[in-house]
Design a protein around this motif. Structure first.
Motif, short mmCIF file in Angstrom:
data_model
loop_
_atom_site.label_atom_id
_atom_site.label_comp_id
_atom_site.label_asym_id
_atom_site.label_seq_id
_atom_site.Cartn_x
_atom_site.Cartn_y
_atom_site.Cartn_z
N ARG A 271 -1.74 5.87 6.49
CA ARG A 271 -0.95 5.12 7.47
C ARG A 271 0.54 5.48 7.43
O ARG A 271 1.27 5.24 8.39
CB ARG A 271 -1.12 3.62 7.25
CG ARG A 271 -2.55 3.15 7.39
CD ARG A 271 -2.69 1.66 7.15
NE ARG A 271 -4.10 1.29 7.16
CZ ARG A 271 -4.79 1.05 8.27
NH1 ARG A 271 -4.19 1.14 9.44
NH2 ARG A 271 -6.07 0.72 8.21
N VAL A 272 1.00 6.02 6.31
CA VAL A 272 2.41 6.41 6.19
C VAL A 272 2.52 7.88 5.79
O VAL A 272 3.51 8.29 5.19
CB VAL A 272 3.15 5.51 5.16
CG1 VAL A 272 3.30 4.10 5.68
CG2 VAL A 272 2.41 5.51 3.82
N ASP B 9 4.15 8.35 12.45
CA ASP B 9 3.47 7.16 11.96
C ASP B 9 3.54 6.02 12.98
O ASP B 9 2.62 5.21 13.08
CB ASP B 9 4.09 6.69 10.64
CG ASP B 9 3.76 7.62 9.48
OD1 ASP B 9 2.72 8.32 9.55
OD2 ASP B 9 4.53 7.66 8.51
#
Length: 493
Positions: free
Chosen positions: A396-397, A77
């Motif tokens: 995004r994570v 990430d």
């Protein structure tokens, strides 16, 4: 050809190339790992070590890998998932290439540890799938990945036995190394860097505390069947793990860039999936150990098949999973992940109930049919849960989410064989193999052992069916609810 979905543009031509990489990946890894199992007695004999020592060949890989999946998921990430995927795959390829040349048992453990770092390729691959594939393609790709796990296992077990018998255990790795190297260059050439990167500082204290919480627990579980669950060493290891976990939680809550963001993995869908995957892995590994013993023990304790024959008898299960997995991925957006998860858990539970009652009494073809039904149910459940996870967390994570999921899966996979070994050591009879000295006796699991193992697995999958009721549906009627657009707060309610 480009396709726009939910404000994102996806390159279908690239997606199909990337799919080839991520689908072949589990086939390679399962081929490599499953080929090792039939070779363990030969390795033990060559290095003149005892059975407890040889088990570390499997344990060291799992210990290092469990920490690696969480750390590399976070690093993916932060610095890019392709970059970290290639680094992890480089570790895996190096370990596989060096294993077959190990001059001593200690060196073999070192190279297996290097290989264990590469276990992080799976959460990173799952994260890349979610990022780069159009949402409606993701369930199908995940289905194909799941199918390849089963196919790799079925191919590797008999092939590993044949290679070890004819060429020696080192060739199980020599034969896999060229494919691992090819896989690295294929991934380097085909995959693109992830579109979401969140720079920040590495949470090294969190990584240290995670190691303290995870490694002693897994070592304790692995050694408990041999030294006793209440032995001082076992209790100390569990105690250290508990202290590590207690210290980890408050640190991760206040850390600026936590290794394991608790608000992400404790949200409703992720926590259900992680708990579900952990207990599913526990039940699957217990069931697999029981299957192996029943197929290979001599009558009347089993079917008396060789490793090669056992692998062939598992082919129907792999064949069905190869069809069911991608088909489930295709229909999932229409019917929903939740109903498929429920169907899978209930199917597996029903099959396991029948195995607990009749496993040692069934004709061979009926036994194979039942384990195929159970395998089908497990496949439906696994595909559903991983899709629930990837559509419940922001891309995004995604590295953190899939890394944590792999950590929970490893915990369940470690506990399963340990508990199964304890059960089989509790319910057994002593057997004197014909043609051996009178003092030679081996422990043979009784039908009660199988009843307990299959029965416990059936209860686990029934509880998982109840747990799936709490899932917030992420897809239905051909529409996929994208957390990136809906917001994580809504998905958590």
């Amino acid at each position: 050809m480009n396709v726009a979905k939910n404000g994102e543009t996806y390159d279908l031509k690239y997606a199909k190339k990337a799919m080839l990489v991520v689908v072949i990946l589990p086939l390679l890894v399962m081929y490599t790992e499953a080929m090792l199992t039939p070779a363990l007695p030969t390795i033990q004999k060559e290095f003149m070590i005892n059975p407890n020592d040889v088990s570390w060949i499997l344990t060291i890989y799992l210990l290092v890998g469990t920490v690696s999946v969480a750390l590399f998921g976070k690093l993916g990430d932060m610095y890019g998932k392709k970059k970290m995927f290639l680094i992890a795959l480089a570790f895996y390829t190096t370990g596989v290439s060096l294993n077959g040349f190990a001059p001593s048992f200690q060196w073999l453990l070192v190279t297996r540890a290097v290989q264990g770092v590469g276990m992080a390729i799976f959460p990173l691959a799952f994260a890349l799938v979610r990022e780069e594939f159009p949402p409606e393609m993701v369930p199908q790709v995940q289905g194909m990945i799941s199918a390849m796990f089963a196919v790799g296992m079925v191919i590797a077990l008999p092939l590993g036995a044949w290679v070890t018998q004819n060429y020696g255990w080192r060739w199980t790795y020599h034969s896999a190394a060229p494919f691992a190297i090819l896989m690295f260059f294929l991934a380097w050439k085909v995959l693109r860097e992830s579109r979401y990167i969140n720079p920040g500082k590495v949470d090294w204290i969190g990584a240290l505390l995670l190691t303290v919480a995870v490694v002693p627990a897994l070592v304790g579980v692995t050694r408990a069947p041999n030294i006793g669950w209440t032995a001082r060493q076992t209790l100390v290891l569990f105690g250290v793990a508990v202290v590590g976990a207690i210290l980890l939680v408050p640190w991760e809550r206040k850390a600026e860039n936590p290794l394991i963001p608790l608000d992400i993995i404790s949200a409703r869908n992720p926590v259900i999936v992680n708990i579900g995957i952990m207990f599913a892995a526990f039940g699957i590994s217990m069931m697999s150990q029981a299957d192996t013993y029943i197929l290979q023990m001599k009558p009347p304790f089993g079917f008396g098949k060789t490793i090669l024959q056992s692998g062939i008898l598992m082919t129907p299960m792999a064949a069905v999973m190869l069809v069911v997995a991608p088909l489930a991925g295709k229909v999932m957006p229409k019917v929903g992940a939740k109903p498929l998860a429920m169907t899978g858990t209930l199917t597996a539970s029903a099959g396991l109930v029948l195995l607990s009652k009749y496993a040692t009494q069934l004709p061979l073809w009926e036994f194979v049919t039942l384990i195929t039904i159970v395998g089908t149910g497990i496949t439906l459940m696994n595909i559903s849960l991983i899709n629930v996870l990837v559509f419940s967390v922001s891309p995004r994570v995604m590295g953190v989410a899939t890394g944590a999921n792999s950590l929970f899966r490893n915990f369940g996979s470690t506990w399963g064989p340990a508990v199964a070994g304890t059960v089989m050591s509790t319910y057994y009879i002593l057997f004197h193999p014909p043609g051996t000295p009178s003092f030679v006796q081996i422990k043979i699991p009784t039908s009660k052992a199988y009843e307990v193992l299959f029965g416990a697995s059936a209860i686990i999958f029934l509880l998982l069916a109840i747990l799936t009721l709490a899932i917030v549906e992420v897809m239905k009627g051909g529409k996929i609810k994208d957390v990136e657009n809906k917001g994580e707060e809504e998905m958590a309610n």
